[in-house]
Structures are given as structure tokens and as C-alpha cells.
Write an enzyme that holds these catalytic residues in place. Structure first.
Site, PDB file in Angstrom:
ATOM      1  NE  ARG A  31      -2.648  -1.537   3.327  1.00 26.54           N
ATOM      2  CZ  ARG A  31      -3.123  -1.385   4.555  1.00 26.54           C
ATOM      3  NH1 ARG A  31      -4.072  -0.500   4.786  1.00 26.54           N
ATOM      4  NH2 ARG A  31      -2.663  -2.116   5.553  1.00 26.54           N
ATOM      5  N   GLY A 101       3.841 -15.402   7.477  1.00 30.10           N
ATOM      6  CA  GLY A 101       3.180 -14.976   8.696  1.00 30.10           C
ATOM      7  C   GLY A 101       4.158 -14.528   9.768  1.00 30.10           C
ATOM      8  CB  SER A 123       6.357  -4.034  13.925  1.00 29.86           C
ATOM      9  OG  SER A 123       5.631  -5.178  14.333  1.00 29.86           O
ATOM     10  CG  ASP A 125       5.232  -1.662  10.070  1.00 28.57           C
ATOM     11  OD1 ASP A 125       5.338  -2.114  11.229  1.00 28.57           O
ATOM     12  OD2 ASP A 125       4.366  -2.055   9.273  1.00 28.57           O
ATOM     13  CD  GLU A 175      -3.834 -12.097  14.215  1.00 29.65           C
ATOM     14  OE1 GLU A 175      -4.210 -11.010  13.714  1.00 29.65           O
ATOM     15  OE2 GLU A 175      -2.796 -12.207  14.894  1.00 29.65           O
ATOM     16  CG  ASN A 402      32.289  46.426   4.668  1.00 31.98           C
ATOM     17  OD1 ASN A 402      31.815  45.773   3.748  1.00 31.98           O
ATOM     18  ND2 ASN A 402      31.648  47.416   5.255  1.00 31.98           N
ATOM     19  CG  ASN A 411      37.049  28.538  -3.499  1.00 35.72           C
ATOM     20  OD1 ASN A 411      36.425  28.954  -4.470  1.00 35.72           O
ATOM     21  ND2 ASN A 411      36.559  27.652  -2.676  1.00 35.72           N
ATOM     22  CE1 TYR A 412      38.651  22.470  -8.108  1.00 36.93           C
ATOM     23  CE2 TYR A 412      37.005  23.231  -9.678  1.00 36.93           C
ATOM     24  CZ  TYR A 412      37.815  22.229  -9.182  1.00 36.93           C
ATOM     25  OH  TYR A 412      37.802  20.983  -9.764  1.00 36.93           O
TER      26      TYR A 412
END
Length: 483
Positions: A31, A101, A123, A125, A175, A402, A411-412
Site C-alpha cells: 500500500r 506470517g 515491528s 514499521d 486475529e 568589510n 578558491n578553485y
């Protein structure tokens, strides 16, 4: 939260138990309508299964045995990568293939369960069960009784019912699909969580059969075996449905997400945090706040975040892995993401709006970072300012610097990163490019529009730009007439 229990046991008994946690995480989760295994869907930024594992560790469990099936490789890899566990807590995996089961699932864990332990079945979940609730369940078991976590539910459809005898003792779990009409009227349901000694569990699991409406091996059938042997079955009943709520659909996941976030909001407000709207905050990690912190709407906190006294967080901010010291103001729409290196914002600093602080940003006291300014792997000393449209990457910036609008540290070089050092009291004009590696001497000034590639002396004015040329009476090109 009020709780009731059929049996009260001293906590000292719990401390003597070796706890092994078995986590059922084999289901497909049809689901959810997703290719991702259900237990790996995130709640509050962490997989559902991760919440359950963290709860097991908080209990002081000896180990967790995760039963996997659907998406087993992905689930096991995710647990291994994200585990926070340290010795003596360990995580191991067993496979349930095919899925026949709940009883069949737990049977797969039998070979790795030691006989001296108490087994807590959870469980993968069901993420929001509180450790304190499970401690009470374990205390009710005391290693000698079968203890079930139950809940009174107005609409129990789909859940197993707790069947009691006239004296109130638990006799069975039925159940939903196997229940008679009278049993369907029962409103006390089984949560899917139980505690039982490993020896008893192994003995009863060996007797399971699949003679039922679904043709499955029900774990709940062990209740009738316990009753037949005269082993007491006790129910620890709670009144908080969030703690036993599972996730079977995106709707349920969203509902639990909101429930979790409201819990976090409640905790923060009880600690004195001012939230503009408790329904509009997301905590996806650990958020620690000192006194008089205020947080506006739609803010997201991830990883480890610490907010000092009097910190103000504006609306629509995302803050991850950061320390923000006392009195700092984070204006709206600011994005702070420390990742592994973290970010530090000094006391009294003003950040944003629309600012971005990336990993390794270290800002001293009273630093100003304004709109559309990005700082990455850089240190700014007390009182430094970059108020508009700027980039500071791999830089060391001194006090009271400032840094002008439109200026950047380059920088690269295409292969390696290099550092820019800007000493105290330097003024960098607008629209400048500082090509690293470079050092600007203290007190110097850089003229607007300059591209600097060499170090500058202390106190000097440095200008590096082309000569301005003006051509009198110049006419712009004209569009050619259409043919």
C-alpha cells in the site's frame, strides 16, 4: 500518559535481564506504492526501522535481530551504514523467504537467540513506541511471563483482539479474520509487541501451525500455548495510540510524521522555547535550545542543532548540523547546512535573509552575513561583514573586515582549492575577485571592480582593473531593415 498493567514488578528485576530485540522488517508494504522497502521510508528524517533500532539501543538491549525479506539487501545495507550502535549492542540479520506470517518470521530468528535472554518482539514499521513503555512491558514479563502490549481502541477493525476470561486474565489473541461476531465486539487490541523468555518462545514457536483463515503461522498463537502450560499471560495496557501505530500507506506515514513533530513542539515549548506555530516546525534530528529562544513558522532542523540563549530564528529557515550562539538572529529564508564539518554562528551575529552557510563556516561574534551571501569552509572573526551578494569560500577573514557586494574569493583553479587570507580591518570594495592563494594585509583597501592575483601590503590601497575609456558621440549599432 497514564498506564495500567496486570502485574507490577520491581525495576531491579528488569536490570538483571539480558534483552534481545527481534524486529520484523520483512514485509513488502504494497500500500505504500513505492519501490523502496517500507521500513526505509523516512519519518523525521530517519528510516522507520532506524527509529526502532534506536529504541532498542536506548533500552540497553544486548542485540537486535532484524528479520528481512522484501528488499532484504537494501534494508540490511541501510542498517549497516546508518547504525549508531556501539558494543555491547549489535545488529544481525535473518531472512524470511517466503513470508508465511508473523510466527514464521520469528521462527527465523530462533537459531541466533540465546536461551538466557528475554525476547522483545517489535515491528520495523512501528516507530514511535517509547522506551519507557517497553521497559514497563519487560518488567511485567520479568523473564517468566508472556507480556503483551495492548491498547483500548474505539475502532479495532483489522487488529487482533485480546480475549479475557471472567476473572480478567488473558486467554488468547484472536486475529480479526478469525474472530467470531462476539469477539469482533472486543475493543482491547494487541499491538504486535510482546516480551517473553527466549526458552519459552522457542518451545512455543515449534508448535505453530497454519490452520487459520489466512493459512499463515501466527505469532499470536503462542498465547494459547502459554495458557495451556499455566504460564501467566499479562497485558500492559496503554492509552496512547501513536506509540503502537504502524505505517502501511503514505497517509499513515504523514499522520505519524505530524504526531511526532507535535511531540517535539510540545517538548520544546515545555522547555521555554517560543514557537510561532507548533504545527509548523520539523525536527529531523536533535534540537537543543537554551532560554528565550524563538522560532518562527516553517523551520526545519536536521542533525545536531544547538541554539543558544535568546537566539531568534526567522520563518522558512533550514538549519542542519550547526551551533548558533547566544543572541544571534537568523533572518527568514536562511539555509545553514553543516553536514560533517558543522557550522558555528557566533554570539550576536546577524545572518540573512536568504543567506547560505555551508560546511566548515565558522563565524565569530557579531558577524553580519546578508542577503544572497554564501560562506563555505571559511572563518570570519568578530565584527566581519559581508552584507550583499558575495561568496567567501576557503577564506580566513579577520576582525572588522568589510567584504563588498558582488565580491568573491576565487578558491578553485579547476583541480585544487586554495585559501584566501584577509587580515583585520580590510575593506574590499564591490564586485572584486580575489584569486587564491592570496593574502590581503591588515588595514588595506581594495578598489571596487578589482581582480587581485597577488598579496597586498598592510594599509595599502590596491586597484587592479582596466583603464576606463570613453568614446565621444558614439552610436549604437542599428538593426538592419527587414527585406
Amino acid at each position: 500518559m497514564q498506564v495500567t498493567s496486570d502485574l507490577q514488578v520491581q525495576n531491579t528485576a528488569l536490570e538483571q535481564q539480558a534483552i534481545d530485540v527481534v524486529i520484523m522488517a520483512a514485509g513488502k508494504g504494497t500500500r505504500m506504492k513505492s519501490r523502496r522497502p517500507k521500513v526505509l521510508h523516512p519519518l523525521a528524517g530517519r528510516p522507520l526501522l532506524r527509529h526502532v533500532l534506536d529504541t532498542a539501543q536506548a533500552l540497553g538491549a544486548r542485540r537486535a535481530v532484524v528479520i528481512t525479506g522484501h528488499g532484504a539487501i537494501e534494508v540490511e545495507a541501510a542498517c549497516s551504514m546508518n547504525t549508531r550502535a556501539t558494543a555491547p549492542f549489535s545488529i544481525s540479520f535473518v531472512r524470511q523467504e517466503p513470508q508465511l506470517g508473523t510466527g514464521h518470521a520469528v521462527q527465523q530468528a530462533v537459531p541466533v537467540l540465546a536461551d538466557d535472554g528475554v525476547v522483545l518482539v517489535l515491528s520495523g514499521d512501528v516507530p514511535l513506541t517509547q522506551p519507557s513503555t517497553l521497559q514497563q512491558l519487560l518488567a511485567a514479563s520479568a523473564g517468566q511471563q508472556l507480556a503483551l502490549l495492548t491498547l483500548q481502541m474505539e475502532n479495532p477493525s483489522g487488529y487482533g483482539r485480546i480475549v479475557r476470561s471472567t476473572d480478567g486474565s488473558v486467554q488468547a489473541i484472536v486475529e480479526h479474520k478469525d474472530a467470531a461476531s462476539a469477539q469482533l465486539a472486543i475493543t482491547e487490541i494487541y499491538s504486535g509487541i510482546m516480551a517473553v523468555s527466549a526458552k519459552q518462545l522457542k518451545r512455543w514457536l515449534a508448535r505453530l501451525d497454519n490452520q487459520n483463515a489466512q493459512g499463515e503461522y501466527y505469532l499470536t498463537d503462542i498465547v494459547k500455548f502459554a495458557v495451556a502450560e499455566g504460564v501467566p499471560v499479562v497485558a500492559h495496557k496503554i492509552d496512547d495510540p501513536v506509540q503502537v501505530a504502524g505505517v502501511n500507506s503514505p497517509v499513515q506515514l504523514a499522520q505519524l510524521e505530524r504526531a511526532y513533530q507535535l511531540q517535539q513542539a510540545q517538548r520544546l515549548m515545555e522547555e521555554g522555547v517560543r514557537l510561532a506555530d507548533p504545527a509548523r516546525i520539523d525536527v529531523r534530528g536533535v534540537l537543543q535550545c537554551a532560554q528565550d529562544v524563538s522560532i518562527d513558522v516553517n523551520c526545519v532542523f536536521e542533525g545536531q542543532v544547538s541554539l543558544g540563549e535568546g537566539v531568534s530564528i526567522g520563518a522558512n529557515c533550514v538549519i542542519a548540523s550547526a551551533v548558533i550562539e547566544a543572541g544571534a538572529v537568523i533572518h527568514p529564508f536562511t539555509h545553514i547546512d553543516g553536514e560533517e564539518l558543522g557550522v558555528t554562528v557566533g554570539a550576536g551575529s546577524l545572518i540573512g535573509p536568504f543567506a547560505r552557510l555551508r560546511p566548515g563556516a565558522r563565524l565569530g561574534a557579531e558577524v553580519h552575513i546578508g542577503n544572497f551571501v554564501e560562506v563555505k569552509n571559511s572563518t570570519l572573526a568578530k565584527g566581519a561583514k559581508a552584507n550583499h551578494l558575495a561568496y567567501l569560500g576557503d577564506a580566513t577573514v579577520g576582525e572588522r573586515v568589510n567584504f563588498g557586494a558582488g565580491s568573491i574569493t576565487a578558491n578553485y583553479d579547476g583541480a585544487n582549492k586554495h585559501r584566501t587570507i584577509i587580515e583585520a580591518d580590510v575593506h574590499v570594495g564591490s564586485n572584486c575577485v580575489l584569486v587564491a592563494p592570496i593574502t590581503l594585509g591588515a588595514g588595506g583597501t581594495v578598489g571596487g571592480g578589482s581582480t587581485l592575483t597577488k598579496d597586498t601590503p598592510v594599509g595599502a590601497l590596491s586597484v587592479a582593473r582596466g583603464t576606463q575609456v570613453s568614446i565621444a558621440n558614439w552610436s549604437r549599432p542599428q538593426k538592419s531593415p527587414k527585406a
